[in-house]
Design a protein around this motif. Structure first.
Motif, PDB file in Angstrom:
ATOM      1  N   ARG A   1      30.075  59.971  34.642  1.00 54.59           N
ATOM      2  CA  ARG A   1      31.449  60.401  34.388  1.00 54.59           C
ATOM      3  C   ARG A   1      31.459  61.724  33.642  1.00 54.59           C
ATOM      4  NH1 ARG A   1      35.457  58.068  29.831  1.00 54.59           N
ATOM      5  NH2 ARG A   1      37.249  59.357  30.391  1.00 54.59           N
ATOM      6  N   HIS A   2      30.624  61.817  32.632  1.00 53.53           N
ATOM      7  CA  HIS A   2      30.576  62.993  31.789  1.00 53.53           C
ATOM      8  C   HIS A   2      30.198  64.249  32.584  1.00 53.53           C
ATOM      9  CE1 HIS A   2      29.636  65.681  28.513  1.00 53.53           C
ATOM     10  NE2 HIS A   2      28.378  65.787  28.945  1.00 53.53           N
TER      11      HIS A   2
ATOM     12  N   HIS B   1      32.787  65.304  35.093  1.00 52.53           N
ATOM     13  CA  HIS B   1      33.914  65.930  34.406  1.00 52.53           C
ATOM     14  C   HIS B   1      33.620  67.385  34.078  1.00 52.53           C
ATOM     15  CE1 HIS B   1      37.383  66.205  31.675  1.00 52.53           C
ATOM     16  NE2 HIS B   1      36.543  66.834  30.824  1.00 52.53           N
ATOM     17  N   THR B   2      32.429  67.603  33.561  1.00 57.92           N
ATOM     18  CA  THR B   2      32.041  68.978  33.230  1.00 57.92           C
ATOM     19  C   THR B   2      32.037  69.865  34.461  1.00 57.92           C
ATOM     20  OG1 THR B   2      30.626  68.069  31.493  1.00 57.92           O
ATOM     21  CG2 THR B   2      30.259  70.360  32.109  1.00 57.92           C
TER      22      THR B   2
ATOM     23  N   LYS C   1      33.595  69.420  37.176  1.00 59.09           N
ATOM     24  CA  LYS C   1      34.962  69.576  37.646  1.00 59.09           C
ATOM     25  C   LYS C   1      35.636  70.733  36.940  1.00 59.09           C
ATOM     26  CE  LYS C   1      38.361  67.115  35.964  1.00 59.09           C
ATOM     27  NZ  LYS C   1      39.245  65.963  35.599  1.00 59.09           N
ATOM     28  N   GLY C   2      35.461  70.763  35.607  1.00 59.40           N
ATOM     29  CA  GLY C   2      36.100  71.802  34.802  1.00 59.40           C
ATOM     30  C   GLY C   2      35.560  73.174  35.128  1.00 59.40           C
TER      31      GLY C   2
ATOM     32  N   LEU D   1      36.333  64.851  40.573  1.00 61.68           N
ATOM     33  CA  LEU D   1      37.280  63.899  39.998  1.00 61.68           C
ATOM     34  C   LEU D   1      37.027  62.502  40.539  1.00 61.68           C
ATOM     35  CD1 LEU D   1      39.834  63.250  38.325  1.00 61.68           C
ATOM     36  CD2 LEU D   1      41.204  63.857  40.342  1.00 61.68           C
TER      37      LEU D   1
ATOM     38  N   GLU E   1      34.065  61.251  38.871  1.00 64.34           N
ATOM     39  CA  GLU E   1      34.424  60.951  37.475  1.00 64.34           C
ATOM     40  C   GLU E   1      35.107  59.586  37.400  1.00 64.34           C
ATOM     41  OE1 GLU E   1      36.831  64.119  35.729  1.00 64.34           O
ATOM     42  OE2 GLU E   1      37.129  62.949  33.898  1.00 64.34           O
TER      43      GLU E   1
ATOM     44  N   ARG F   1      34.088  56.271  35.368  1.00 62.94           N
ATOM     45  CA  ARG F   1      34.984  55.611  34.414  1.00 62.94           C
ATOM     46  C   ARG F   1      35.124  54.135  34.768  1.00 62.94           C
ATOM     47  NH1 ARG F   1      40.458  58.364  34.487  1.00 62.94           N
ATOM     48  NH2 ARG F   1      39.366  59.981  33.340  1.00 62.94           N
TER      49      ARG F   1
ATOM     50  N   ASP G   1      34.909  72.952  23.690  1.00 60.36           N
ATOM     51  CA  ASP G   1      34.769  72.426  25.053  1.00 60.36           C
ATOM     52  C   ASP G   1      33.288  72.282  25.342  1.00 60.36           C
ATOM     53  OD1 ASP G   1      34.914  71.863  27.828  1.00 60.36           O
ATOM     54  OD2 ASP G   1      36.804  73.011  27.944  1.00 60.36           O
ATOM     55  N   ASP G   2      32.933  71.210  25.996  1.00 61.40           N
ATOM     56  CA  ASP G   2      31.505  71.025  26.270  1.00 61.40           C
ATOM     57  C   ASP G   2      31.068  71.793  27.507  1.00 61.40           C
ATOM     58  OD1 ASP G   2      33.051  69.369  27.845  1.00 61.40           O
ATOM     59  OD2 ASP G   2      31.404  67.947  28.167  1.00 61.40           O
ATOM     60  N   ASP G   3      32.040  72.244  28.309  1.00 63.68           N
ATOM     61  CA  ASP G   3      31.681  73.001  29.523  1.00 63.68           C
ATOM     62  C   ASP G   3      31.502  74.462  29.155  1.00 63.68           C
ATOM     63  OD1 ASP G   3      31.430  74.196  31.964  1.00 63.68           O
ATOM     64  OD2 ASP G   3      33.607  74.147  32.344  1.00 63.68           O
TER      65      ASP G   3
ATOM     66  N   THR H   1      33.883  77.068  30.994  1.00 64.12           N
ATOM     67  CA  THR H   1      35.252  77.100  30.488  1.00 64.12           C
ATOM     68  C   THR H   1      35.287  77.795  29.130  1.00 64.12           C
ATOM     69  OG1 THR H   1      35.556  74.967  31.574  1.00 64.12           O
ATOM     70  CG2 THR H   1      37.273  75.652  30.047  1.00 64.12           C
TER      71      THR H   1
ATOM     72  N   ASP I   1      39.179  70.576  24.248  1.00 59.81           N
ATOM     73  CA  ASP I   1      38.959  69.781  25.456  1.00 59.81           C
ATOM     74  C   ASP I   1      39.071  68.314  25.086  1.00 59.81           C
ATOM     75  OD1 ASP I   1      38.371  69.184  28.072  1.00 59.81           O
ATOM     76  OD2 ASP I   1      36.198  69.199  27.728  1.00 59.81           O
TER      77      ASP I   1
ATOM     78  N   LEU J   1      37.621  65.407  26.867  1.00 63.06           N
ATOM     79  CA  LEU J   1      36.450  64.569  27.066  1.00 63.06           C
ATOM     80  C   LEU J   1      35.181  65.318  26.714  1.00 63.06           C
ATOM     81  CD1 LEU J   1      36.878  61.697  28.063  1.00 63.06           C
ATOM     82  CD2 LEU J   1      35.954  62.409  30.280  1.00 63.06           C
TER      83      LEU J   1
ATOM     84  N   ASP K   1      46.223  66.104  36.458  1.00 63.75           N
ATOM     85  CA  ASP K   1      46.199  64.757  37.041  1.00 63.75           C
ATOM     86  C   ASP K   1      46.004  63.668  35.998  1.00 63.75           C
ATOM     87  OD1 ASP K   1      43.416  64.911  36.404  1.00 63.75           O
ATOM     88  OD2 ASP K   1      43.126  66.046  38.264  1.00 63.75           O
TER      89      ASP K   1
ATOM     90  N   LYS L   1      44.281  72.327  33.140  1.00 64.39           N
ATOM     91  CA  LYS L   1      43.203  72.933  33.904  1.00 64.39           C
ATOM     92  C   LYS L   1      43.530  72.715  35.373  1.00 64.39           C
ATOM     93  CE  LYS L   1      39.389  72.162  30.682  1.00 64.39           C
ATOM     94  NZ  LYS L   1      38.200  71.311  30.468  1.00 64.39           N
TER      95      LYS L   1
END
Lengths: 115, 693
Positions: A52-53, A56-57, A59-60, A75, A78, A82, B12-14, B17, B56, B58, B89, B108
């Protein structure tokens, strides 16, 4: 051919930050393979939270550079993570890997043409 | 924009971004700090104090929600905007973000062209909010500090609105539709006129108001309020509105009144002080020129000694008690003050006639003479009191004070314990007294003070058995000054101590001569003044006197007057007992003139009483005879020796011999004479060698 990159968004970003966009895109190309590797490993280890993590990254970052297809695939992954059910993750991962490859080409091409 | 770039924290961990956000915001002039998880974000937040946070949701380690919660807990007084980065979303995360305290969210993929605007807007909003919160807090604080309230009166509709503090100051609940009359309903009625006057002046065009008045609350506590106001008028000059402030100036008022009060009152007794008394007297003299009024000034006799004996604290307590008594015994219209240490004054503003004034003065004096209880002991005070009346004696404050003071001084010189009305000749007397006083200071060193001796003889054999020492002042210009004149002067100046010592020493020196010449049965009587009792350590003086002579103490007879002995009986008995213990003899002088309590007389360690000369003069009458007889009989019963003074003729002598009086003194046997003359007198009685007297 369906659009891979949101060029409007990229151009807008380019307008805001100019040449810096090049380094961001290069960083994207540099970093993303690692994230994809981490995602693959997590799937192999059946580690749903990690899946999931990383999804998500990815995705961003992809969304940030204007990717259109990849974020929605991420997504989906992800959501699997989840939900804790990643039994079908391998198929989805294959699609993600394909989508990234196309994206990466498009990004490289954008870099070459624009900078 | 500020000189310092606004700091933004991006969490943010990304990395992509993060880098993108950084690049975009740096281009807009922000300074960016980055963190790749919530914990690192909180850490940076604490270190950098950013103006805005992009967070961020998550993230590993600590997610965005936890980080926001932590930041909000960390910084309670400020609301730094935190923008949550979230997917369109993911509505669930948006709700959650607001719940934990996010300010807003950015979806985002980020719309880059709008990002800077949103960030800038969020920062400005938060700064305005911050400033507002700060100034609101400052205002509330300042108002609270100054006890300031604001109010506004809509004159047309007669409605008062205002801050809670203003309503509180006016002691009115802050409700809607409060009319001005209602608003002012807690104002003291005496001050309302002033307020109404101010309002009507405002209506006539006085556009600035400044008025102070008092408000009384339900507990009858008075608050002093000062109101400032601006009046607003319509174009046709009609009063529309008054906007103003109200401030609690009670403390200021108190401080001012306190200063005023303190400058006009005596701290110890809280009576008016000299300044205030003079002011009041001045005012009275100017206003009441036709009224007969009086000023009474008095002080305590021998106060310095009393104070020394009591000690500072008890001395002060005595003065406080005295002030309380003066308050009690004076009438409502009388104005009383403490002029100095033990000096008090009473202004009698009006009285009917001399008779009434006399009664008043007598009553004051008698009331003041009642004992005070200090340190569980009764203390009897006497006073010297001087009175001026005006416009008769004086027309202004200064001269009535001055003249009352002269009369007081005169009362003091006459031995105190009396009140005297000012007389014109006192002025001259006062001057003469002053001159005399100066001379007296030099009299001892110039050998002008002499001791005379008057013989005392055995009632039956009429041979000398002793003498009374009597002090004389031989003034180079005036001649012999009467002790009646200079002893009070010596007492009031304190010179009595030295004079008294000199008299004692000289008496004993002469006594030694008499004894040396064979008159070794002779005694000498030395008068002690009241002042000597209080000014000096008499016991010590007498002890030194005795240690320097070979004369047995019993030949020294110390005389005190009856009235003095009784004036402070308990105290005096103590001293007399000490003297008696040294072996001297004690006499009561002027016996029968004062009021002697037999109970007290019995307690006094006395050996001798001296019948006053006035009784001897009266021996021609039956009444006088019976008094003399009674005194002698009483003395006999108490085993006391009796000396009769003032014997001038044979008849008196025969009567006293008949009644078995012990010792006689008077012109019949010899006037007071200088020491050398006295020795010559003694030598007449010299017996042939070997004979006994």
């Amino acid at each position: 051919m369906s659009q891979i990159l949101d060029y409007d968004n990229l151009n807008m970003l380019k307008e805001v930050i100019g040449d810096d966009l090049k380094s961001i895109l290069e960083s994207f190309n540099e970093i993303t393979p690692t994230v994809i590797d981490q995602l693959e490993q997590a799937i192999a280890q059946q580690d749903a939270p990690e899946v999931r993590h990383h999804a998500h990254t990815l995705k961003g970052s992809a969304a940030n550079v204007g990717a259109i297809a990849l974020p929605s695939l991420c997504l989906e992954m992800e959501n699997m993570g989840r939900a804790g059910d990643i039994t079908h993750a391998a198929d989805l991962f294959a699609q993600i890997k394909d989508s990234y490859r196309t994206l990466s080409d498009a990004v490289n091409q954008y870099i070459t043409t624009e900078f | 924009m500020d000189q310092q770039p606004n700091k933004i924290l991006v969490v943010d961990d990304d990395p992509i971004t993060r880098i993108t956000l950084t690049k975009v915001l740096e281009r807009s002039g922000f300074e960016i700090f980055q963190a790749d998880n919530g914990r690192a974000g909180l850490n940076q937040f604490i270190k950098q104090h950013p103006q805005l946070v992009l967070m961020d949701a998550l993230m590993p380690e600590m997610n965005g929600y936890e980080a926001i919660t932590a930041i909000r807990n960390y910084e309670k007084d400020r609301a730094v905007p935190i923008l949550m980065l979230t997917s369109l979303d993911d509505m669930e995360s948006v709700d959650k973000a607001f719940e934990v305290g996010a300010t807003d969210f950015v979806t985002k993929p980020i719309n880059w062209s709008l990002l800077s605007q949103r960030v800038r807007y969020a920062i400005r909003t938060s700064q305005i909010e911050d400033d507002l919160r700060r100034s609101k807090a400052q205002l509330a604080y300042a108002q609270k500090l100054a006890k300031l309230g604001y109010w506004e009166w809509d004159v047309i509709n007669d409605v008062v609105t205002g801050s809670d503090s203003a309503f509180k100051l006016f002691n009115i609940p802050n409700q809607s539709h409060i009319s001005m009359e209602r608003f002012l309903s807690s104002v003291l009625s005496q001050d309302l006129t002033l307020l109404h006057q101010t309002i009507s002046e405002a209506a006539r065009g006085q556009s600035h108001l400044e008025v102070s008045f008092r408000v009384q609350n339900a507990h009858n506590i008075i608050t002093h309020i000062e109101c400032l106001g601006e009046v607003h008028y319509s174009q046709d000059q009609q009063m529309q509105r008054i906007v103003g402030s109200a401030q609690d100036i009670t403390r200021l008022h108190k401080a001012e009144s306190m200063i005023d009060y303190q400058s006009r009152h005596d701290n110890l007794t809280e009576l008016a002080n000299r300044t205030y008394f003079s002011e009041e007297l001045n005012r009275h003299c100017q206003q009441a020129t036709q009224q007969t009024s009086a000023v009474i000034i008095f002080d305590i006799d021998r106060f310095k000694t009393i104070n020394d004996n009591l000690g500072q604290t008890q001395g002060d307590n005595l003065l406080i008690a005295l002030a309380q008594r003066i308050r009690r015994i004076t009438r409502d219209g009388d104005f009383i003050a403490r002029l100095g240490s033990d000096e008090f004054a009473i202004l009698i503003r009006t009285y009917k006639d001399t008779n009434e004034l006399n009664q008043l003065v007598n009553r004051f004096y008698q009331d003041l003479k009642q004992p005070f209880v200090v340190d569980e002991q009764e203390l009897f005070l006497t006073y010297s009191m001087g009175i001026t009346i005006f416009p008769e004696d004086a027309q202004d404050a200064d001269s009535s004070l001055q003249k009352a003071n002269i009369a007081r001084g005169q009362a003091k010189q006459m031995g105190g314990n009396q009140s005297l009305f000012y007389r014109t000749e006192m002025n001259a007397q006062a001057k003469q007294q002053l001159l005399l006083e100066n001379d007296l200071r030099r009299a001892l060193t110039l050998n002008q003070i002499e001791v005379f001796f008057q013989p005392q003889v055995d009632c039956q054999t009429l041979r000398p058995i002793g003498a009374e020492a009597l002090v004389r002042w031989i003034h180079p210009d005036i001649g012999m000054v009467s002790p009646v004149t200079f002893i009070p002067l010596a007492e009031s100046t304190g010179l009595i101590v030295e004079i008294g010592r000199y008299v004692m020493q000289e008496s004993v020196r002469q006594l030694e001569k008499w004894h040396a010449q064979g008159f070794d049965h002779m005694r000498v009587g030395i008068n002690l003044s009241a002042r000597q009792f209080s000014l000096t350590d008499l016991v010590l003086d007498v002890e030194q006197l005795l240690s320097h002579t070979s004369i047995p103490p019993k030949y020294i007879d110390l005389e005190i007057t009856e009235s003095f002995a009784m004036s402070n009986a308990d105290h005096n008995i103590g001293i007399l007992n000490s003297l008696k213990a040294m072996g001297v003899s004690i006499s009561i002088d002027d016996f029968g003139t004062g009021y002697s309590s037999l109970a007290y007389l019995h307690k006094f360690p006395i050996d001798t009483i001296k019948i006053d000369r006035s009784f001897i003069l009266n021996l021609t009458t039956k009444e006088g005879q019976s008094i003399a007889k009674t005194i002698i009989a009483m003395a006999d019963a108490l085993d006391l020796e009796v000396i009769a003074e003032g014997i001038e003729d044979e008849e008196q002598l025969r009567f006293l011999q008949e009644k078995n009086c012990d010792i006689l003194q008077g012109f019949k046997f010899g006037k007071p004479m200088p020491a050398n003359d006295f020795i010559a007198y003694l030598n007449q009685f010299k017996l042939p060698t070997g004979a006994t007297p």
